[in-house]
Design a protein around this motif. Structure first.
Motif, PDB file in Angstrom:
ATOM      1  N   TYR A   2       1.008  -1.579  -0.005  1.00  0.00           N
ATOM      2  CA  TYR A   2      -0.105   0.126  -0.246  1.00  0.00           C
ATOM      3  C   TYR A   2       1.155   1.412  -0.065  1.00  0.00           C
ATOM      4  O   TYR A   2       1.841   1.092   0.634  1.00  0.00           O
ATOM      5  CB  TYR A   2      -0.916  -0.028   1.040  1.00  0.00           C
ATOM      6  N   SER A  68      -8.339  -1.017   3.957  1.00  0.00           N
ATOM      7  CA  SER A  68      -8.074  -1.121   2.508  1.00  0.00           C
ATOM      8  C   SER A  68      -9.777  -0.773   2.609  1.00  0.00           C
ATOM      9  O   SER A  68     -10.391  -0.934   2.534  1.00  0.00           O
ATOM     10  CB  SER A  68      -7.545  -1.796   1.677  1.00  0.00           C
ATOM     11  N   GLY A  78      -5.476   1.580   0.622  1.00  0.00           N
ATOM     12  CA  GLY A  78      -5.344   1.237   1.752  1.00  0.00           C
ATOM     13  C   GLY A  78      -4.040   2.002   2.441  1.00  0.00           C
ATOM     14  O   GLY A  78      -3.023   2.361   1.153  1.00  0.00           O
ATOM     15  N   PHE A 141     -11.404  -4.481   6.112  1.00  0.00           N
ATOM     16  CA  PHE A 141     -12.236  -4.169   4.554  1.00  0.00           C
ATOM     17  C   PHE A 141     -12.961  -3.257   4.600  1.00  0.00           C
ATOM     18  O   PHE A 141     -14.338  -3.882   5.454  1.00  0.00           O
ATOM     19  CB  PHE A 141     -12.029  -5.537   3.911  1.00  0.00           C
TER      20      PHE A 141
END
Length: 163
Positions: A2, A68, A78, A141
């Motif tokens: 990321y 993320s 993310g 997530f």
């Protein structure tokens, strides 16, 4: 890998928050952080970002996982999430304080996590309690549709990332 890091600096019952003066999340209170520079580990990046944005020199920060998101069906990014506990005797700078990135201020946890608080990113009250309470890093997530969280999933991280 990321491209972003975020850190929440905790002191007593408060978190040092930044109200950003530019996108993304302009006008919202969030942790401090930013983009990884070439060759930086996530930990190096977050320590540098904390120093640049707050003037606080951390020796380390605790890796708490990854946040993320999927936006309207597309994975858009993310960030590596960190938590730093400042010592009980730490003397807070006078806030609010204008800095290049926006405004720094200490916010009480109850204010940050209040369900009626529209001044923080929508996902923050979902993942921050886990970061504060749990020891092990976790994947958070989020699925967004039309700028709203429609799904939130967590999973333990199998292997720690290089921090």
């Amino acid at each position: 890998m990321y491209r972003y890091t975020i850190c929440f600096l905790k002191h007593r019952n408060g978190i040092l928050m930044l109200n950003r003066n530019k996108s993304p999340l302009m006008g919202l209170w969030n942790g401090v952080g930013g983009k990884l520079e070439h060759g930086e580990t996530p930990l190096d990046s977050v320590l540098r970002e904390v120093r640049e944005e707050t003037g606080i020199l951390l020796e380390t920060a605790c890796y708490k996982g990854i946040v993320s998101w999927l936006v309207d069906g597309m994975e858009t990014g993310g960030m590596y999430a960190f938590l730093a506990h400042l010592p009980e005797d730490y003397e807070r700078n006078q806030t609010p304080q204008a800095v290049e990135e926006g405004i720094l201020d200490w916010k009480e946890l109850a204010w940050i996590l209040d369900p009626d608080n529209a001044g923080v990113p929508e996902n923050l009250p979902m993942f921050l309690p886990y970061m504060l309470e749990e020891v092990d890093p976790c994947q958070h997530f989020f699925t967004y549709e039309n700028n709203q969280v429609v799904k939130y999933e967590t999973a333990p991280l199998q292997k720690p990332v290089t921090t």
